[in-house]
Design a protein around this motif. Structure first.
Motif, PDB file in Angstrom:
ATOM      1  N   MET A  31     -17.766 -79.133   4.240  1.00 59.25           N
ATOM      2  CA  MET A  31     -18.564 -78.946   5.549  1.00 59.25           C
ATOM      3  C   MET A  31     -19.963 -78.549   5.120  1.00 59.25           C
ATOM      4  SD  MET A  31     -15.952 -77.302   8.284  1.00 59.25           S
ATOM      5  CE  MET A  31     -14.269 -77.949   8.516  1.00 59.25           C
ATOM      6  N   GLN A  32     -20.928 -79.214   5.995  1.00 62.27           N
ATOM      7  CA  GLN A  32     -22.021 -78.954   5.824  1.00 62.27           C
ATOM      8  C   GLN A  32     -22.766 -77.728   6.883  1.00 62.27           C
ATOM      9  OE1 GLN A  32     -23.413 -83.285   5.935  1.00 62.27           O
ATOM     10  NE2 GLN A  32     -24.966 -82.228   4.407  1.00 62.27           N
ATOM     11  N   ARG A  33     -23.821 -77.218   6.616  1.00 67.14           N
ATOM     12  CA  ARG A  33     -24.228 -76.207   7.658  1.00 67.14           C
ATOM     13  C   ARG A  33     -24.262 -76.284   9.103  1.00 67.14           C
ATOM     14  NH1 ARG A  33     -26.889 -71.771   6.276  1.00 67.14           N
ATOM     15  NH2 ARG A  33     -27.853 -71.823   8.166  1.00 67.14           N
ATOM     16  N   TYR A  34     -24.363 -77.636   9.449  1.00 68.91           N
ATOM     17  CA  TYR A  34     -24.391 -77.580  10.840  1.00 68.91           C
ATOM     18  C   TYR A  34     -23.409 -77.636  11.668  1.00 68.91           C
ATOM     19  CZ  TYR A  34     -22.840 -82.475  10.308  1.00 68.91           C
ATOM     20  OH  TYR A  34     -22.357 -83.627  10.321  1.00 68.91           O
ATOM     21  N   GLN A  35     -22.243 -77.985  10.683  1.00 71.05           N
ATOM     22  CA  GLN A  35     -20.855 -78.051  11.136  1.00 71.05           C
ATOM     23  C   GLN A  35     -20.234 -76.605  11.296  1.00 71.05           C
ATOM     24  OE1 GLN A  35     -19.646 -80.747   7.864  1.00 71.05           O
ATOM     25  NE2 GLN A  35     -18.394 -81.472   9.520  1.00 71.05           N
ATOM     26  N   LEU A  36     -20.953 -75.796  10.441  1.00 69.04           N
ATOM     27  CA  LEU A  36     -20.229 -74.350  10.204  1.00 69.04           C
ATOM     28  C   LEU A  36     -21.250 -73.404  11.248  1.00 69.04           C
ATOM     29  CD1 LEU A  36     -19.950 -74.052   6.563  1.00 69.04           C
ATOM     30  CD2 LEU A  36     -18.235 -74.314   7.971  1.00 69.04           C
ATOM     31  N   PHE A  37     -22.228 -73.442  11.561  1.00 67.14           N
ATOM     32  CA  PHE A  37     -23.008 -72.360  12.186  1.00 67.14           C
ATOM     33  C   PHE A  37     -23.694 -72.880  13.544  1.00 67.14           C
ATOM     34  CE2 PHE A  37     -23.478 -71.236   7.237  1.00 67.14           C
ATOM     35  CZ  PHE A  37     -22.553 -70.267   7.546  1.00 67.14           C
ATOM     36  N   ASN A  38     -23.638 -73.921  13.835  1.00 69.78           N
ATOM     37  CA  ASN A  38     -24.576 -74.702  14.814  1.00 69.78           C
ATOM     38  C   ASN A  38     -24.092 -74.655  16.176  1.00 69.78           C
ATOM     39  OD1 ASN A  38     -26.541 -74.883  12.848  1.00 69.78           O
ATOM     40  ND2 ASN A  38     -27.057 -76.937  13.186  1.00 69.78           N
ATOM     41  N   ASN A  39     -22.578 -74.182  16.259  1.00 79.31           N
ATOM     42  CA  ASN A  39     -22.123 -74.408  17.446  1.00 79.31           C
ATOM     43  C   ASN A  39     -21.135 -73.238  17.992  1.00 79.31           C
ATOM     44  OD1 ASN A  39     -20.820 -75.222  19.848  1.00 79.31           O
ATOM     45  ND2 ASN A  39     -19.975 -77.169  19.063  1.00 79.31           N
ATOM     46  N   ALA A  40     -21.756 -72.318  18.373  1.00 81.04           N
ATOM     47  CA  ALA A  40     -20.935 -70.833  18.515  1.00 81.04           C
ATOM     48  C   ALA A  40     -20.065 -71.024  19.707  1.00 81.04           C
ATOM     49  CB  ALA A  40     -22.211 -69.780  18.764  1.00 81.04           C
ATOM     50  N   ASP A  41     -20.252 -71.965  20.439  1.00 80.23           N
ATOM     51  CA  ASP A  41     -19.323 -71.946  21.542  1.00 80.23           C
ATOM     52  C   ASP A  41     -17.882 -72.572  21.311  1.00 80.23           C
ATOM     53  OD1 ASP A  41     -20.946 -70.992  23.590  1.00 80.23           O
ATOM     54  OD2 ASP A  41     -21.754 -73.043  23.866  1.00 80.23           O
ATOM     55  N   LYS A  42     -17.870 -73.484  20.070  1.00 78.63           N
ATOM     56  CA  LYS A  42     -16.630 -73.980  19.385  1.00 78.63           C
ATOM     57  C   LYS A  42     -16.736 -73.953  17.959  1.00 78.63           C
ATOM     58  CE  LYS A  42     -13.849 -78.221  19.592  1.00 78.63           C
ATOM     59  NZ  LYS A  42     -14.056 -79.930  19.981  1.00 78.63           N
ATOM     60  N   PRO A  43     -16.430 -72.903  17.436  1.00 78.86           N
ATOM     61  CA  PRO A  43     -16.329 -72.609  16.061  1.00 78.86           C
ATOM     62  C   PRO A  43     -15.436 -73.628  15.195  1.00 78.86           C
ATOM     63  CG  PRO A  43     -15.809 -70.592  17.311  1.00 78.86           C
ATOM     64  CD  PRO A  43     -15.780 -71.766  18.108  1.00 78.86           C
ATOM     65  N   ALA A  44     -16.167 -74.023  14.040  1.00 76.88           N
ATOM     66  CA  ALA A  44     -15.552 -74.997  13.140  1.00 76.88           C
ATOM     67  C   ALA A  44     -14.121 -74.418  12.757  1.00 76.88           C
ATOM     68  CB  ALA A  44     -16.486 -75.252  12.056  1.00 76.88           C
ATOM     69  N   THR A  45     -13.156 -75.418  12.452  1.00 81.00           N
ATOM     70  CA  THR A  45     -12.020 -75.148  11.694  1.00 81.00           C
ATOM     71  C   THR A  45     -11.686 -75.957  10.617  1.00 81.00           C
ATOM     72  OG1 THR A  45     -10.910 -76.663  13.231  1.00 81.00           O
ATOM     73  CG2 THR A  45     -11.016 -74.449  14.025  1.00 81.00           C
ATOM     74  N   GLY A  46     -10.733 -75.857   9.807  1.00 79.08           N
ATOM     75  CA  GLY A  46     -10.511 -76.511   8.698  1.00 79.08           C
ATOM     76  C   GLY A  46     -11.133 -75.960   7.554  1.00 79.08           C
ATOM     77  N   VAL A  47     -10.494 -76.673   6.354  1.00 76.95           N
ATOM     78  CA  VAL A  47     -11.076 -76.576   5.039  1.00 76.95           C
ATOM     79  C   VAL A  47     -12.657 -76.724   4.907  1.00 76.95           C
ATOM     80  CG1 VAL A  47     -10.886 -76.531   2.358  1.00 76.95           C
ATOM     81  CG2 VAL A  47      -8.936 -76.486   3.761  1.00 76.95           C
ATOM     82  N   ALA A  48     -13.427 -75.664   4.531  1.00 70.12           N
ATOM     83  CA  ALA A  48     -14.923 -75.854   4.394  1.00 70.12           C
ATOM     84  C   ALA A  48     -15.352 -76.007   2.903  1.00 70.12           C
ATOM     85  CB  ALA A  48     -16.027 -74.633   5.152  1.00 70.12           C
ATOM     86  N   VAL A  49     -14.831 -75.138   2.157  1.00 73.13           N
ATOM     87  CA  VAL A  49     -15.015 -75.288   0.721  1.00 73.13           C
ATOM     88  C   VAL A  49     -13.614 -75.484  -0.188  1.00 73.13           C
ATOM     89  CG1 VAL A  49     -16.034 -74.419  -1.569  1.00 73.13           C
ATOM     90  CG2 VAL A  49     -16.923 -74.109   0.748  1.00 73.13           C
ATOM     91  N   GLU A  50     -13.386 -76.415  -0.965  1.00 69.80           N
ATOM     92  CA  GLU A  50     -12.225 -76.861  -1.724  1.00 69.80           C
ATOM     93  C   GLU A  50     -12.412 -75.961  -3.097  1.00 69.80           C
ATOM     94  OE1 GLU A  50     -10.550 -80.399  -3.434  1.00 69.80           O
ATOM     95  OE2 GLU A  50      -9.226 -80.304  -1.806  1.00 69.80           O
ATOM     96  N   MET A  51     -11.745 -74.880  -3.496  1.00 69.36           N
ATOM     97  CA  MET A  51     -12.050 -74.182  -4.649  1.00 69.36           C
ATOM     98  C   MET A  51     -11.496 -75.204  -5.806  1.00 69.36           C
ATOM     99  SD  MET A  51     -13.528 -71.770  -3.875  1.00 69.36           S
ATOM    100  CE  MET A  51     -13.533 -70.921  -5.448  1.00 69.36           C
ATOM    101  N   GLN A  52     -12.326 -75.298  -6.891  1.00 72.29           N
ATOM    102  CA  GLN A  52     -11.999 -75.826  -8.112  1.00 72.29           C
ATOM    103  C   GLN A  52     -11.405 -75.249  -9.009  1.00 72.29           C
ATOM    104  OE1 GLN A  52     -12.357 -79.761  -8.051  1.00 72.29           O
ATOM    105  NE2 GLN A  52     -12.450 -78.751  -5.756  1.00 72.29           N
ATOM    106  N   SER A  53     -12.048 -73.806  -9.262  1.00 73.18           N
ATOM    107  CA  SER A  53     -11.698 -72.907 -10.294  1.00 73.18           C
ATOM    108  C   SER A  53     -12.265 -71.451  -9.905  1.00 73.18           C
ATOM    109  CB  SER A  53     -12.158 -73.180 -11.458  1.00 73.18           C
ATOM    110  OG  SER A  53     -13.605 -73.094 -11.596  1.00 73.18           O
TER     111      SER A  53
END
Length: 446
Positions: A177-199
């Motif tokens: 997920m990019q920045r605009y998906q994470l921080f640009n909509n305070a009324d509807k916070p983003a859900t789901g996996v934003a960063v998939e850990m590799q190690s």
């Protein structure tokens, strides 16, 4: 022990990473230092509990092995069972060659809080609410360094790289997920996996949470705890502090979903969440209720099935689990000095004693009571057991088997033969590679 923890714990340097020998000497030279070091480290083995009412252990094992093979190929870690707990699967840590130990200075950075950071070190991915900050121009599919903010001073949504001596590198991840998906909509916070850990630096496989109705990610001592309770089909069983419901569902599974399992919790929101997980079990009923008031002492004893809601009459249950509210000082890894104040810490034994005072009369003669905590302090563990045995002469301490932890700590006036019946998971003894936990099992005399 509270005084010692309060005195030395805040002085521990950067609890977000393993303490070096030199750091330990700065903390304290006595037996407390190994405990602090252990609390900072991540348990290496991952454990799942399979719901054998829905899925075979072999089928769930195959699912895990396929996921590991897709991610790690021929270097996939071993998946195996333990004797006496056939519903549990364990996953070994990764080969050290698959663990990225240092940050790559060429990569952008993402910040998470210490709570999210601890979950990453146990194998989780980063969900959208866990992202504190992301550098500008970070693209999807881009690899990033992931850091934990130990002192809680990183501003949420920051666009520049956060500089602080109190941030610690956790591993690398792939941005979903990019920045605009994470921080640009305070009324509807983003859900789901934003960063998939590799190690990660911990060496624990980064699989995310494979939990489903077929199997649940759960700590070894929590699974052992219900095995110690040893619930039987057809029994009436009370889980006094049930949320989030993981032990409750385990009880139902061990009795083949036949009998009656009553789950109490004093939080309406926690019970709502629990009901979503427990809706497929016909043996479980859950109530929003304060278990320190669960006894109706004037009510006559009721035959099986006649009571419908708390409070309950005396001798209503065959087995009772008190998985008590506690200080949580067994949770690992501890990434920050977020220890509770002394007044809060000292309140837990009072709550634990009040739960006992309700549970003992609710238990039928000949019944079984199991007391457990996810902490390592004597005040909430061995001292509560010693108090209960003195307060309730009808209780008899019995061996907490199956045994995967060590014995309890010796206390003045508490016989060694009794401490050996207890089960403690801590920095020394058997299975130290778990969270801290304590289990005591009582039999109520006929």
């Amino acid at each position: 022990m509270y005084d010692h923890i309060l005195m030395f714990y805040p002085k521990t340097p950067l609890l977000g990473k393993p303490l070096l020998e030199a750091d330990i000497l700065k903390v304290n030279s006595d037996a407390l230092a190994p405990l602090l070091e252990w609390l900072c480290l991540t348990p290496k083995v991952t454990t799942y509990r399979v719901n054998t009412l829905r899925c075979s252990v072999d089928a769930f094992r195959k699912k895990i092995e396929e996921k590991l093979a897709a991610r790690y190929g021929v270097k996939s870690p071993r998946v195996y069972c333990l004797p006496n707990i056939p519903e549990m699967l364990c996953i070994d840590p990764l080969d050290s060659r698959l663990t990225k130990a240092h940050a790559d200075s060429k990569l952008k950075e993402i910040m998470v809080d210490s709570s999210c950071g601890a979950a990453l070190l146990r194998g989780a991915h980063i969900y959208a609410p866990g992202v504190l900050a992301m550098e500008c121009n970070t693209e999807r599919e881009e690899l990033v360094n992931v850091y934990a903010d130990l002192d809680g001073k990183c501003k949420r949504g920051a666009v520049k790289r956060y500089e602080s001596p109190h941030k610690v590198f956790l591993g690398t991840g792939k941005v979903l997920m990019q920045r605009y998906q994470l921080f640009n909509n305070a009324d509807k916070p983003a859900t789901g996996v934003a960063v998939e850990m590799q190690s990660t630096v911990s060496g624990v496989p980064s699989l995310g949470d494979l939990s489903s109705e077929d199997g649940l990610l759960q700590n070894l001592p929590s699974i052992v705890c219900v095995r110690v309770l040893d619930p039987q089909p057809g029994e009436r069983i009370l889980d006094m502090c049930a949320a989030p419901g993981n032990k409750t569902s385990h009880i139902a599974e061990l009795i083949g979903d036949g009998g009656s399992v009553v789950a109490l919790d004093n939080s309406a929101s926690r019970v709502r969440s629990m009901l979503l997980k427990l809706k497929h079990y016909k043996s479980i009923t859950a109530h929003v209720f304060d278990s320190t008031k669960a006894l109706a002492p004037e009510a006559p004893s009721a035959p099986f099935g006649e009571f419908t809601a708390p409070p309950f009459p005396c001798a209503s249950f065959d087995r009772i689990l008190i998985d008590a509210p506690c200080s949580g000082l067994g949770n690992r890894p501890q990434l920050s000095c977020s220890i509770k104040q002394a007044k809060v810490l000292s309140s837990y034994p009072n709550i634990q004693r009040r739960l006992f005072e309700q549970a003992v009369p609710l238990l039928r003669p000949g019944g079984i009571l199991v007391y457990s905590t996810c902490t390592v302090t004597e005040d909430e563990c061995e001292c509560i057991v010693a108090w209960a045995l003195k307060k309730f002469p009808e209780l008899h301490l019995t061996d907490a088997t199956p045994r995967w932890g060590g014995s309890g700590l010796p206390l003045p006036g508490f016989a060694t033969c009794k401490s050996r019946l207890l089960q403690r998971f801590g920095p020394t003894g058997a299975n130290a590679d778990t969270v801290g936990f304590f289990i005591a099992k009582f039999h109520k005399k006929l």
